[in-house]
Write an enzyme that holds these catalytic residues in place. Structure first.
Site, PDB file in Angstrom:
ATOM      1  N   GLU A  33      -6.810  17.870 -35.434  1.00 46.81           N
ATOM      2  CA  GLU A  33      -8.094  17.237 -35.099  1.00 46.81           C
ATOM      3  C   GLU A  33      -7.926  16.163 -34.024  1.00 46.81           C
ATOM      4  OE1 GLU A  33     -10.831  16.923 -38.914  1.00 46.81           O
ATOM      5  OE2 GLU A  33      -8.761  16.405 -39.368  1.00 46.81           O
ATOM      6  N   LYS A  73      -7.860  16.823 -51.178  1.00 44.54           N
ATOM      7  CA  LYS A  73      -7.900  17.088 -49.742  1.00 44.54           C
ATOM      8  C   LYS A  73      -6.539  17.058 -49.065  1.00 44.54           C
ATOM      9  CE  LYS A  73     -11.101  17.092 -47.173  1.00 44.54           C
ATOM     10  NZ  LYS A  73     -12.247  16.299 -46.811  1.00 44.54           N
ATOM     11  N   GLN A 110      -6.309   0.595  -7.472  1.00 46.07           N
ATOM     12  CA  GLN A 110      -5.487   0.089  -8.573  1.00 46.07           C
ATOM     13  C   GLN A 110      -5.958   0.685  -9.912  1.00 46.07           C
ATOM     14  OE1 GLN A 110      -4.091  -4.046  -8.571  1.00 46.07           O
ATOM     15  NE2 GLN A 110      -5.266  -4.354 -10.435  1.00 46.07           N
ATOM     16  N   THR A 151     -14.319  38.113 -32.169  1.00 45.06           N
ATOM     17  CA  THR A 151     -15.168  37.765 -31.026  1.00 45.06           C
ATOM     18  C   THR A 151     -16.419  37.157 -31.656  1.00 45.06           C
ATOM     19  OG1 THR A 151     -16.277  39.910 -30.980  1.00 45.06           O
ATOM     20  CG2 THR A 151     -14.319  39.715 -29.613  1.00 45.06           C
ATOM     21  N   HIS A 152     -16.971  36.168 -31.017  1.00 46.53           N
ATOM     22  CA  HIS A 152     -18.123  35.421 -31.583  1.00 46.53           C
ATOM     23  C   HIS A 152     -17.794  34.861 -32.962  1.00 46.53           C
ATOM     24  CE1 HIS A 152     -20.493  37.589 -28.471  1.00 46.53           C
ATOM     25  NE2 HIS A 152     -19.725  38.607 -28.845  1.00 46.53           N
ATOM     26  N   ASN A 199       0.819  -1.222   0.000  1.00 45.32           N
ATOM     27  CA  ASN A 199       0.000   0.000   0.000  1.00 45.32           C
ATOM     28  C   ASN A 199       0.853   1.272   0.000  1.00 45.32           C
ATOM     29  OD1 ASN A 199      -1.975  -1.875   0.160  1.00 45.32           O
ATOM     30  ND2 ASN A 199      -2.665  -1.361   2.239  1.00 45.32           N
ATOM     31  N   LYS A 234      -4.294   3.812 -12.226  1.00 49.85           N
ATOM     32  CA  LYS A 234      -3.110   3.817 -13.087  1.00 49.85           C
ATOM     33  C   LYS A 234      -3.395   3.996 -14.561  1.00 49.85           C
ATOM     34  CE  LYS A 234      -0.848   1.255  -9.680  1.00 49.85           C
ATOM     35  NZ  LYS A 234      -2.174   1.345  -9.002  1.00 49.85           N
ATOM     36  N   SER A 282      -7.050  12.363 -48.421  1.00 45.25           N
ATOM     37  CA  SER A 282      -8.274  11.584 -48.354  1.00 45.25           C
ATOM     38  C   SER A 282      -8.151  10.400 -49.307  1.00 45.25           C
ATOM     39  CB  SER A 282      -9.457  12.467 -48.766  1.00 45.25           C
ATOM     40  OG  SER A 282     -10.502  11.660 -49.264  1.00 45.25           O
TER      41      SER A 282
HETATM   42  N1  ARG Z   1      -1.542  -3.352  -7.515  1.00 46.38           N
HETATM   43  C1  ARG Z   1      -1.996  -2.713  -6.345  1.00 46.38           C
HETATM   44  C2  ARG Z   1      -2.465  -1.282  -6.681  1.00 46.38           C
HETATM   45  O1  ARG Z   1      -2.120  -0.830  -7.689  1.00 46.38           O
HETATM   46  C3  ARG Z   1      -0.900  -2.615  -5.346  1.00 46.38           C
HETATM   47  C4  ARG Z   1      -1.365  -2.491  -3.928  1.00 46.38           C
HETATM   48  C5  ARG Z   1      -1.998  -3.765  -3.500  1.00 46.38           C
HETATM   49  N2  ARG Z   1      -2.345  -3.743  -2.124  1.00 46.38           N
HETATM   50  C6  ARG Z   1      -3.162  -4.644  -1.625  1.00 46.38           C
HETATM   51  N3  ARG Z   1      -3.429  -4.528  -0.362  1.00 46.38           N
HETATM   52  N4  ARG Z   1      -3.716  -5.581  -2.336  1.00 46.38           N
HETATM   53  O2  ARG Z   1      -3.163  -0.663  -5.944  1.00 46.38           O
END
Ligand code: ARG
Length: 463
Positions: A290, A283, A322, A155-156, A110, A325, A277
């Site tokens: 974009e 084109k 988790q 503007t606008h 953690n 990520k 295109s």
């Molecule tokens: N892969 C977990 C995450 O990204 C790591 C921490 C996991 N901790 C646990 N108590 N299972 O959060």
């Protein structure tokens, strides 16, 4: 495969569950930071005599071997091992045997995972700041090079008043400078070391958190272990900074898309950043702009994702986290790619100066200047505005511009009008009349460019 946490389990994990809970596919990008964090943790354990020097030595060597294995593509990934932390620890056991089991003393995944994200995000924030610096430099150079080029300001999306195109570019310089400022500010709150919080309550071992923080070059140490393992504010802040920056890139994209259309015809983007295109041979599409505009969707989505992810979580760590990520990593990749494209696409863009100039000469962009002229002759502004409006209305009826009407005709609307009006209705005069600070007058923009160049130079030397 036997789980590193398998002691209290008698049944094996279902394959479906393994696949469902694995994050290794994406969190492997944290490997270098995970290893650096583990080495620092290990050295601290040694320093505090929690493990022996010989054990510390073995562990550090093992971790270094793993780093090399990963970097040379000789590292085996197995979803059963969940995440990058487990993979490294498991491999360490293969390399160093039982000693490997000591590395996780006084630590939990953690606090380990948020350490890794913070270290990784520090590096990525620096990279983004670097790209933003480059982009701001590009805008300053474009502004310098085109200091005499004029364009209608809108503007606008209606032609309003002529401005220097450098004024327009420098407006984006301001936006990206604020973005850089925001990332720098967010960096202060990323740069906090959570290690030592362990699972949530801290640890019974006599650790020295300052020692680890020092090794990992952290400015601060988290103050509350429960907060530390469950805080993702720094991720949210980063995503918010990225979202605002994407808004700016998207607005710039929108302008380039409009400007490169036949309707505006103000610029031509380089072949290198446009596509053709498959059906229409004529084109040349502004795809890079974009796509940048389109990529806002995923970045804003990521911000909302992590806000939503966090909003109902009780203290402290929850596995939900988790899910922080993928949105974070995707945002980093997306923002860097957009900034990089812009750093290279903008210098290659061609300005159609004639078209910009002639767009300033039609559409009654000098109506305000006419009103200002009347004010200078003693007429109150609202009345002057009305007279100027009447003249515009008359000119439209004649299919002419204000400056194409004779002074005698104009005098019929107000007898204060004289020959001295005409030069004031020319675009470059109108521009240079707006010489208040922040205005579009050439010398003000030159000042802004000089100031920006100094700031960029200073940032280089401070790095
Ligand atoms: N892969 C977990 C995450 O990204 C790591 C921490 C996991 N901790 C646990 N108590 N299972 O959060």
């Amino acid at each position: 495969m036997a789980k590193l946490w398998g002691g209290r389990f008698s049944q094996t994990t279902d394959k479906r569950m393994e696949a469902f809970s694995a994050s290794i596919d994406y969190d492997q990008r944290l490997y270098a930071h995970d290893i650096a964090g583990s080495i620092a943790h290990c050295l601290m354990l040694e320093h505090q005599k929690i493990i022996t020097s010989s054990d510390a030595h073995t562990l550090v060597k093992g971790l270094e071997i793993i780093q090399k294995e990963i970097e040379s593509g000789r590292f085996t990934i197995d979803p059963a091992l969940e995440d990058i932390h487990m993979h490294i620890e498991h491999r360490l056991a293969e390399i160093c045997g039982d000693t490997a089991k000591k590395l996780h003393t006084a630590r939990s995944r953690n606090d380990q995972v948020c350490l890794d994200i913070r270290m990784y995000l520090r590096d990525e924030t620096q990279r983004i700041l670097h790209l933003l610096h480059q982009l701001r430099q590009v805008l300053v150079v474009l502004s310098e090079k085109n200091i005499h080029v004029i364009i209608p300001g809108y503007t606008h999306l209606q032609r309003a008043q002529p401005v220097l195109i450098s004024h327009h570019f420098m407006a984006y310089y301001e936006m990206f400078t604020r973005d850089a400022d925001r990332f720098k500010d967010a960096y202060r709150r990323i740069d906090v070391m959570p290690l030592g919080s362990a699972a949530l309550a801290g640890t019974t071992f006599p650790i020295d958190r300052a020692f680890t923080a020092n090794l990992l070059n952290f400015k601060e140490i988290s103050q509350n272990s429960m907060d530390a393992v469950s805080d993702r504010d720094f991720v949210i802040e980063f995503l918010s900074c990225a979202s605002i920056c994407m808004v700016h890139l998207s607005r710039l994209s929108e302008e380039l898309i409009l400007w490169s259309s036949k309707e505006f015809n103000f610029i031509e983007l380089s072949d290198a950043y446009t596509t053709g295109s498959s059906i229409m041979p004529q084109k040349k599409n502004p795809d890079a702009a974009e796509l940048t505009r389109g990529k806002c969707g995923r970045v804003f989505g990521s911000l909302i994702s992590v806000l939503t992810l966090m909003k109902g979580l009780p203290l402290a760590y929850n596995r939900d986290m988790q899910e922080d990520k993928e949105p974070l990593f995707d945002t980093i990749d997306t923002l860097k790619a957009c900034l990089d494209i812009y750093c290279h696409m903008l210098p290659e863009m061609k300005l159609n100066k004639k078209q910009m100039q002639s767009a300033c000469e039609s559409g009654y962009l000098n109506a305000t200047d006419l009103a200002d002229y009347l004010v200078n002759k003693g007429i109150p502004f609202r009345e002057a505005h009305h007279i100027s409006g009447k003249i515009v209305q008359y000119a439209i009826g004649q299919g002419a511009e204000i400056h194409e009407l004779s002074v005698d005709t104009l005098k019929q609307f107000s007898d204060v009008i004289d020959d001295d009006l005409m030069p004031l209705l020319m675009p470059m005069t109108m521009i240079n009349q707006r010489s208040c600070m922040g205005g579009t007058a050439t010398h003000q923009i030159q000042k802004a460019i000089e100031h920006a160049s100094e700031i960029l130079q200073e940032e280089c030397t401070n790095q």
